[in-house]
Design an enzyme around this catalytic site. Structure first.
Site, PDB file in Angstrom:
ATOM      1  N   CYS A  26       0.855  -1.187   0.000  1.00  0.00           N
ATOM      2  CA  CYS A  26       0.000   0.000   0.000  1.00  0.00           C
ATOM      3  C   CYS A  26       0.896   1.244   0.000  1.00  0.00           C
ATOM      4  CB  CYS A  26      -0.859  -0.008   1.257  1.00  0.00           C
ATOM      5  SG  CYS A  26       0.149  -0.057   2.739  1.00  0.00           S
ATOM      6  N   HIS A  56       4.868  -5.256   9.120  1.00  0.00           N
ATOM      7  CA  HIS A  56       4.884  -6.670   9.506  1.00  0.00           C
ATOM      8  C   HIS A  56       5.232  -7.553   8.315  1.00  0.00           C
ATOM      9  CE1 HIS A  56       2.253  -5.626  13.185  1.00  0.00           C
ATOM     10  NE2 HIS A  56       3.530  -5.617  13.482  1.00  0.00           N
ATOM     11  N   GLU A 151      -0.187  -0.035  16.217  1.00  0.00           N
ATOM     12  CA  GLU A 151      -1.020   1.077  15.739  1.00  0.00           C
ATOM     13  C   GLU A 151      -2.113   1.412  16.757  1.00  0.00           C
ATOM     14  OE1 GLU A 151      -2.820   0.753  11.741  1.00  0.00           O
ATOM     15  OE2 GLU A 151      -4.487   1.874  12.598  1.00  0.00           O
ATOM     16  N   CYS A 258      -8.304   2.140   6.145  1.00  0.00           N
ATOM     17  CA  CYS A 258      -7.635   2.855   5.055  1.00  0.00           C
ATOM     18  C   CYS A 258      -8.068   2.268   3.713  1.00  0.00           C
ATOM     19  CB  CYS A 258      -6.127   2.781   5.228  1.00  0.00           C
ATOM     20  SG  CYS A 258      -5.463   1.223   4.679  1.00  0.00           S
ATOM     21  N   SER A 287       0.857  -9.900  10.656  1.00  0.00           N
ATOM     22  CA  SER A 287       0.208  -8.806   9.922  1.00  0.00           C
ATOM     23  C   SER A 287      -1.301  -8.869  10.114  1.00  0.00           C
ATOM     24  CB  SER A 287       0.565  -8.914   8.433  1.00  0.00           C
ATOM     25  OG  SER A 287      -0.376  -8.204   7.661  1.00  0.00           O
ATOM     26  N   SER A 288      -1.846  -7.819  10.704  1.00  0.00           N
ATOM     27  CA  SER A 288      -3.284  -7.772  10.988  1.00  0.00           C
ATOM     28  C   SER A 288      -4.110  -7.809   9.702  1.00  0.00           C
ATOM     29  CB  SER A 288      -3.574  -6.493  11.779  1.00  0.00           C
ATOM     30  OG  SER A 288      -4.938  -6.254  11.841  1.00  0.00           O
TER      31      SER A 288
END
Ligand code: SF4
Length: 384
Positions: A26, A56, A151, A258, A287-288
């Site tokens: 991203c 991540h 975050e 996002c 990684s979420s």
């Protein structure tokens, strides 16, 4: 303009790869990597630290370590070095998730400007701004996020500076919070049920009368929406708020996911309109946003969460992360034995595109279709 979420179909001999329309890197991650590489380039001879994992993705983090960058903390916020060792001429890079106001202050106390090489994603900052605005308008903030995630810890810190704040990790916790909003269970239990997830001095008796929901940018879109809708109904129902006055009790926030999380999740929904034998989701195990892509795929077909092409050990064995057991394991017999195979492929926001390419190449090779990949590559080179 309406976005297209139709997957790309790659015909590779007896293997058909259904590739999500949007996947991988991203803006925030690309921006963070660019700034980190610039920090290394501009500071020869200096010690360069990353406050925590950049993103991540183990490959990207390994590249940075190879360039001499050191990590100050692990993903849970535990120090990996002595804070006293930090000197004013050291360079500290703030990762894409952002950081807490407290850590920024500690860096300033050391004479280090935390904004100089700050890679905090603008979409994370947007959430902070939203929380601050709602907080200043007198609402308590409910953060939908993973309490231990970098975050969410950063968002919590920014929100707390303006208003009482509580983190809910899922719908189950949102429903529990709902019971405290309507006081159907004793207030005291809140401090145990939400231990470590509420701001100092949080008063259940008065801090749950006006609320607004923001979220960690990488949560599951459908869950965030469901939690916001649920809490809105609970609070306006409890206070019998007239339909034209709901904002007296519930701040209208459009969700704060996002664009990349939205696009990658919508592309998975688009991919799942097709049928396939299995899905491969590529990304870092912590990684979420990647884990949510796996959850979506799992609703429809067998889904394997892998970190790179080496996880595809053979046509029989795959090494993958089991989200539910929180462990990496090997599964035998993951590829059905049949004439032709259809495999869905996607990746999370911190996964380089080159990794996706290598996974597709590996899939082609273990299914005996490597020549088809070579042929496609040749065709593309001619076209270019
Ligand atoms: S996933 Fe979204 S919020 Fe996170 S770094 Fe990427 S663009 Fe930013």
């Amino acid at each position: 303009m309406k976005k297209d979420f139709t997957p790309t179909i790659l015909e590779l001999g007896s293997l058909q790869v259904i590739l999500a329309r949007h996947f991988g890197f991203c803006y925030g991650v690309e921006n963070a990597i660019e700034i980190a590489f610039r920090a290394v380039e501009e500071n020869p001879g200096k010690r360069i630290y990353l406050l925590g994992e950049m993103i991540h993705n183990p490959g990207v983090n390994a590249d940075l370590i190879n360039m001499g960058v050191k990590f100050m903390m692990d993903t849970k916020g535990n120090m990996l070095m002595d804070w006293d060792d930090l000197k004013s001429d050291d360079v500290v890079i703030i990762p894409a998730f952002g950081t807490t106001l407290e850590l920024e202050e500690r860096l300033r106390d050391k004479g280090i400007d935390p904004t100089h090489y700050e890679t905090t994603c603008p979409f994370v900052v947007k959430v902070w701004n939203r929380a601050e605005k709602i907080g200043d308008d007198g609402y308590t903030i409910v953060v939908h996020g993973k309490p231990g995630h970098e975050e969410t810890r950063a968002t919590f810190s920014h929100s707390v500076a303006h208003t009482p704040t509580v983190v809910v990790k899922d719908m189950e916790q949102a429903e529990l919070l709902g019971r405290y909003i309507v006081h159907s269970i004793p207030d005291d239990g809140f401090y145990t049920d939400f231990k470590g997830q509420y701001s100092h001095g949080f008063d259940v008796a008065k801090d749950l009368e006006r609320i607004g929901v923001v979220n960690q940018t990488t949560m599951l879109a459908s869950e965030t929406q469901a939690i916001a809708d649920y809490l809105k109904q609970v609070i306006i129902g409890h206070f019998q708020t007239p339909a034209d006055k709901t904002t007296d009790r519930f701040a209208e926030t459009r969700d704060t996911l996002c664009y990349a999380t939205n696009d990658n999740q919508s592309a998975v929904h688009g991919m799942l309109q097709h049928s396939a034998d299995l899905a491969i989701v590529i990304g870092g195990y912590n990684s979420s946003n990647t884990s949510h892509l796996v959850e979506l795929c799992e609703l429809k077909l067998p889904a394997y969460f892998i970190k790179d092409e080496h996880c595809l050990i053979s046509a029989d064995d795959i090494r993958h992360f089991d989200l539910h057991a929180h462990t990496e394991r090997t599964t035998t017999g993951y590829l059905p034995v049949k004439q032709s195979l259809r495999i869905m492929v996607t990746s999370g926001a911190s996964c380089p595109d080159a990794l996706v390419e290598r996974v597709i190449e590996r899939l082609s090779s273990i299914t005996g279709n490597e020549n088809a990949v070579v042929h496609i590559k040749e065709q593309w080179q001619v076209a270019l």
